[in-house]
Design a protein around this motif. Structure first.
Motif, PDB file in Angstrom:
ATOM      1  N   SER A 131       0.742  -1.080   0.021  1.00  0.00           N
ATOM      2  CA  SER A 131       0.017  -0.084  -0.036  1.00  0.00           C
ATOM      3  C   SER A 131       0.888   1.236  -0.122  1.00  0.00           C
ATOM      4  CB  SER A 131      -0.840   0.007   1.298  1.00  0.00           C
ATOM      5  OG  SER A 131      -0.023   0.169   2.412  1.00  0.00           O
ATOM      6  N   PHE A 132       0.429   2.294  -0.537  1.00  0.00           N
ATOM      7  CA  PHE A 132       1.177   3.661  -0.434  1.00  0.00           C
ATOM      8  C   PHE A 132       1.422   3.784   1.031  1.00  0.00           C
ATOM      9  CE2 PHE A 132      -0.013   6.435  -4.322  1.00  0.00           C
ATOM     10  CZ  PHE A 132       0.508   5.436  -4.965  1.00  0.00           C
ATOM     11  N   SER A 174       1.876  10.142  -3.932  1.00  0.00           N
ATOM     12  CA  SER A 174       0.969  10.574  -5.305  1.00  0.00           C
ATOM     13  C   SER A 174       1.482  11.727  -5.907  1.00  0.00           C
ATOM     14  CB  SER A 174      -0.098  10.958  -4.310  1.00  0.00           C
ATOM     15  OG  SER A 174      -0.640  10.073  -3.720  1.00  0.00           O
ATOM     16  N   TYR A 175       2.387  12.619  -5.559  1.00  0.00           N
ATOM     17  CA  TYR A 175       3.080  13.669  -6.155  1.00  0.00           C
ATOM     18  C   TYR A 175       3.832  13.228  -7.323  1.00  0.00           C
ATOM     19  CZ  TYR A 175       5.824  17.842  -7.248  1.00  0.00           C
ATOM     20  OH  TYR A 175       6.465  18.680  -7.921  1.00  0.00           O
ATOM     21  N   HIS A 176       4.327  12.126  -7.215  1.00  0.00           N
ATOM     22  CA  HIS A 176       5.227  11.413  -8.181  1.00  0.00           C
ATOM     23  C   HIS A 176       4.635  10.296  -9.059  1.00  0.00           C
ATOM     24  CE1 HIS A 176       8.789  13.806  -6.600  1.00  0.00           C
ATOM     25  NE2 HIS A 176       8.429  13.478  -5.623  1.00  0.00           N
ATOM     26  N   PHE A 177       3.773   9.892  -8.578  1.00  0.00           N
ATOM     27  CA  PHE A 177       3.049   8.668  -9.415  1.00  0.00           C
ATOM     28  C   PHE A 177       1.577   8.747  -9.014  1.00  0.00           C
ATOM     29  CE2 PHE A 177       7.031   7.306  -8.043  1.00  0.00           C
ATOM     30  CZ  PHE A 177       7.722   6.677  -9.067  1.00  0.00           C
ATOM     31  N   ALA A 178       0.835   8.702 -10.343  1.00  0.00           N
ATOM     32  CA  ALA A 178      -0.447   9.318 -10.098  1.00  0.00           C
ATOM     33  C   ALA A 178      -1.420   8.096  -9.525  1.00  0.00           C
ATOM     34  CB  ALA A 178      -1.071   9.279 -11.770  1.00  0.00           C
ATOM     35  N   GLY A 179      -0.894   6.967  -9.382  1.00  0.00           N
ATOM     36  CA  GLY A 179      -1.543   5.924  -8.722  1.00  0.00           C
ATOM     37  C   GLY A 179      -0.884   4.777  -8.666  1.00  0.00           C
ATOM     38  N   LYS A 180      -1.408   3.608  -8.074  1.00  0.00           N
ATOM     39  CA  LYS A 180      -0.639   2.398  -8.046  1.00  0.00           C
ATOM     40  C   LYS A 180       0.010   1.850  -9.440  1.00  0.00           C
ATOM     41  CE  LYS A 180      -0.423  -1.790  -5.052  1.00  0.00           C
ATOM     42  NZ  LYS A 180      -0.905  -2.543  -4.230  1.00  0.00           N
ATOM     43  N   ASP A 181      -1.085   1.877 -10.329  1.00  0.00           N
ATOM     44  CA  ASP A 181      -0.573   1.251 -11.614  1.00  0.00           C
ATOM     45  C   ASP A 181       0.212   2.110 -12.051  1.00  0.00           C
ATOM     46  OD1 ASP A 181      -2.951  -0.348 -11.357  1.00  0.00           O
ATOM     47  OD2 ASP A 181      -4.085   0.817 -12.808  1.00  0.00           O
ATOM     48  N   GLU A 182       0.634   3.223 -11.935  1.00  0.00           N
ATOM     49  CA  GLU A 182       1.930   4.259 -12.505  1.00  0.00           C
ATOM     50  C   GLU A 182       2.992   3.595 -11.707  1.00  0.00           C
ATOM     51  OE1 GLU A 182       3.143   8.683 -12.618  1.00  0.00           O
ATOM     52  OE2 GLU A 182       1.363   8.247 -13.565  1.00  0.00           O
ATOM     53  N   LEU A 183       2.814   3.595 -10.671  1.00  0.00           N
ATOM     54  CA  LEU A 183       3.897   3.232  -9.660  1.00  0.00           C
ATOM     55  C   LEU A 183       4.371   1.693 -10.021  1.00  0.00           C
ATOM     56  CD1 LEU A 183       5.900   3.604  -7.199  1.00  0.00           C
ATOM     57  CD2 LEU A 183       4.231   2.930  -5.595  1.00  0.00           C
TER      58      LEU A 183
END
Length: 196
Positions: free
Chosen positions: A34-35, A51-60
């Motif tokens: 989890s974040f 969240s500032y660097h990655f739009a969501g878990k999918d992007e991460l």
């Protein structure tokens, strides 16, 4: 000058988040990544910094896969390209991937977790792409180095064999990866060689 400083800081923060993500996924599994857990591992005060660097878990997750696959490519690619024959390239690929799995256990375990969850994204090239192996095998066949066989079947089998190494390392952290790679090299050299 300030923009460059922010850019460097931003890239450092992204790298920090990515490394924490790799560690959490490798040690605790994809489902627990989890974040909140990643922020804690990274020593961040808030998940908003993720969240500032990655739009969501999918992007991460996509960034994690890209990072690990790029690392494998940067390590294995030069080893393969130094070889002049298809047999040599196949050997270098197997030894390189097994060696990378041995020396980069956390990233490989994280990649394994992501792949097993099917979470690397729709339409994205997955880490199991075998087109590079198919090309090596086809070129070897064209030059008469390798016998006739279906390159996709053999490339897929080679890829699955090297992808098994992180599983083996989880079961046996003291696995002799050099011997493991040598056994795979022998197996696939015998299976593909045009020599009787």
């Amino acid at each position: 000058m300030q923009v460059t400083s922010r850019s460097v800081t931003s890239e450092a923060r992204r790298a920090q988040v990515l490394e924490a993500t790799i560690a959490v996924v490798a040690e605790e599994g994809f489902a627990r990544a989890s974040f909140a857990r990643i922020a804690e591992r990274a020593g961040l005060s808030s998940t908003r910094l993720i969240s500032y660097h990655f739009a969501g878990k999918d992007e991460l997750v996509a960034a994690l896969v890209e990072h690990v696959v790029a690392g494998i490519g940067a390590y294995v690619g030069p080893l393969v390209m130094r070889q002049d024959t298809a047999r040599g390239r196949l050997r270098a690929y197997i030894e390189g991937v097994v060696g990378y799995a041995d020396t980069h256990r956390a990233p490989m375990a994280a990649l394994l977790q992501v792949v097993m969850s099917g979470a690397w994204g729709q339409g994205a090239a997955g880490p199991s792409d075998v087109s590079h192996l198919e090309q090596i095998l086809r070129e070897g066949q064209e030059r008469g180095e390798l016998r006739g066989f279906d390159p996709l079947v053999v490339a897929s089998t080679v890829q699955r064999a090297v992808e098994a190494v992180p599983f083996q390392l989880q079961a046996d952290p003291d696995l002799d990866c050099t011997a493991y790679a040598a056994e795979l090299v022998e197996l696939f050299d015998r299976a593909t060689s045009a020599d009787p």
